[in-house]
Design a protein around this motif. Sequence first.
Motif, PDB file in Angstrom:
ATOM      1  N   ALA A   1     -11.050  14.265   0.236  1.00  0.00           N
ATOM      2  CA  ALA A   1      -9.718  14.760   0.212  1.00  0.00           C
ATOM      3  C   ALA A   1      -9.131  15.473  -1.152  1.00  0.00           C
ATOM      4  CB  ALA A   1      -8.935  13.455   0.541  1.00  0.00           C
TER       5      ALA A   1
ATOM      6  N   LEU B   1       1.149   4.170  -3.007  1.00  0.00           N
ATOM      7  CA  LEU B   1       1.168   5.500  -2.706  1.00  0.00           C
ATOM      8  C   LEU B   1       2.185   6.365  -3.241  1.00  0.00           C
ATOM      9  CD1 LEU B   1      -0.933   5.433   0.813  1.00  0.00           C
ATOM     10  CD2 LEU B   1      -1.889   6.050  -1.517  1.00  0.00           C
TER      11      LEU B   1
ATOM     12  N   TRP C   1      -7.592   6.445  -3.748  1.00  0.00           N
ATOM     13  CA  TRP C   1      -6.561   7.041  -2.671  1.00  0.00           C
ATOM     14  C   TRP C   1      -5.049   7.216  -3.517  1.00  0.00           C
ATOM     15  CZ3 TRP C   1      -7.447   9.882   1.018  1.00  0.00           C
ATOM     16  CH2 TRP C   1      -8.786   9.733   1.837  1.00  0.00           C
ATOM     17  N   CYS C   2      -5.062   6.439  -4.462  1.00  0.00           N
ATOM     18  CA  CYS C   2      -3.700   6.442  -5.095  1.00  0.00           C
ATOM     19  C   CYS C   2      -3.892   7.650  -5.859  1.00  0.00           C
ATOM     20  CB  CYS C   2      -3.104   5.317  -6.097  1.00  0.00           C
ATOM     21  SG  CYS C   2      -2.621   4.055  -4.940  1.00  0.00           S
TER      22      CYS C   2
ATOM     23  N   GLY D   1      -3.185   1.623  -8.128  1.00  0.00           N
ATOM     24  CA  GLY D   1      -3.990   1.470  -6.711  1.00  0.00           C
ATOM     25  C   GLY D   1      -5.109   0.088  -7.182  1.00  0.00           C
TER      26      GLY D   1
ATOM     27  N   TYR E   1       0.934  -1.248   0.002  1.00  0.00           N
ATOM     28  CA  TYR E   1      -0.029   0.069   0.083  1.00  0.00           C
ATOM     29  C   TYR E   1       0.880   1.200  -0.060  1.00  0.00           C
ATOM     30  CZ  TYR E   1      -3.648  -3.117   1.197  1.00  0.00           C
ATOM     31  OH  TYR E   1      -5.040  -3.898   1.006  1.00  0.00           O
TER      32      TYR E   1
ATOM     33  N   ALA F   1     -12.163   9.572  -0.203  1.00  0.00           N
ATOM     34  CA  ALA F   1     -10.930   9.999  -1.049  1.00  0.00           C
ATOM     35  C   ALA F   1     -11.427  11.093  -2.110  1.00  0.00           C
ATOM     36  CB  ALA F   1     -10.751   8.638  -2.053  1.00  0.00           C
TER      37      ALA F   1
ATOM     38  N   PHE G   1      -5.515  10.234  -5.520  1.00  0.00           N
ATOM     39  CA  PHE G   1      -5.161  11.517  -4.519  1.00  0.00           C
ATOM     40  C   PHE G   1      -3.951  11.709  -4.391  1.00  0.00           C
ATOM     41  CE2 PHE G   1      -4.394  12.579  -0.163  1.00  0.00           C
ATOM     42  CZ  PHE G   1      -4.983  14.137  -0.066  1.00  0.00           C
TER      43      PHE G   1
ATOM     44  N   PHE H   1      -8.855   1.727  -3.302  1.00  0.00           N
ATOM     45  CA  PHE H   1      -7.405   2.233  -2.928  1.00  0.00           C
ATOM     46  C   PHE H   1      -6.978   2.931  -4.301  1.00  0.00           C
ATOM     47  CE2 PHE H   1      -2.826   1.063  -2.983  1.00  0.00           C
ATOM     48  CZ  PHE H   1      -2.538   1.892  -1.701  1.00  0.00           C
TER      49      PHE H   1
ATOM     50  N   ASN I   1     -15.493   4.580   1.051  1.00  0.00           N
ATOM     51  CA  ASN I   1     -14.192   4.712   0.923  1.00  0.00           C
ATOM     52  C   ASN I   1     -13.658   5.759  -0.164  1.00  0.00           C
ATOM     53  OD1 ASN I   1     -13.548   3.163   3.141  1.00  0.00           O
ATOM     54  ND2 ASN I   1     -13.458   1.256   2.020  1.00  0.00           N
TER      55      ASN I   1
END
Length: 195
Positions: free
Chosen positions: A165, A7, A82-83, A71, A3, A162, A85, A79, A158
Amino acid sequence: MEYIFGLIISYLLGSIPMGLLLTKLMGKGDLRQVGSGNIGATNVMRVGGLRMAGLVWLLDMAKAIAAVFVGKYIAGDAFGAWCGFAAIVGHCYPIWLKFKGGKGISSLFGVLLAVSPLSFVICGIEWLLVALTSGVSSLGATVVFCLIPILGFAIGVNVGFAFLAIGLLCMWRHRENIKRLRGGSESKIEWKWKK
């Protein structure tokens, strides 16, 4: 561990300064020394015209799309968001340029396209309508920043966090634009096909 690796890779992808590299390659000089000094597509349009700005926009989207797929490969859609992001963080604060980068809007659209094509279409239509009717790009972008968390939470919790954010980060990067919008002094887009 994978993880963290995902990132970091995503951040480094986002850190590639496409606008600066392309304008230097095309003989337009150092993008940081002209116009707003920003390395994003809007400033590229000032020095290289709409076609060059469009290419930079696509390249900035592509690096964010690549990060999302990194991700997704590691741990699925959430995920991946989030990647995405992390890639936008890289675009805004690139390690190669002493953490002085763009404002994230083009990379944001890359994340949207990779995570949720429907969200990409909704935000794209909204941005175009507002930017074209008002002539102010940042106004359309600000509405996007408020809209994407809603679209994200409609997909899943989730992804929603993300997208929240991402919206907050891009809002922060556009804080000066928002001040000028409130004061009525924000500059309008100059639609120039070429320079």
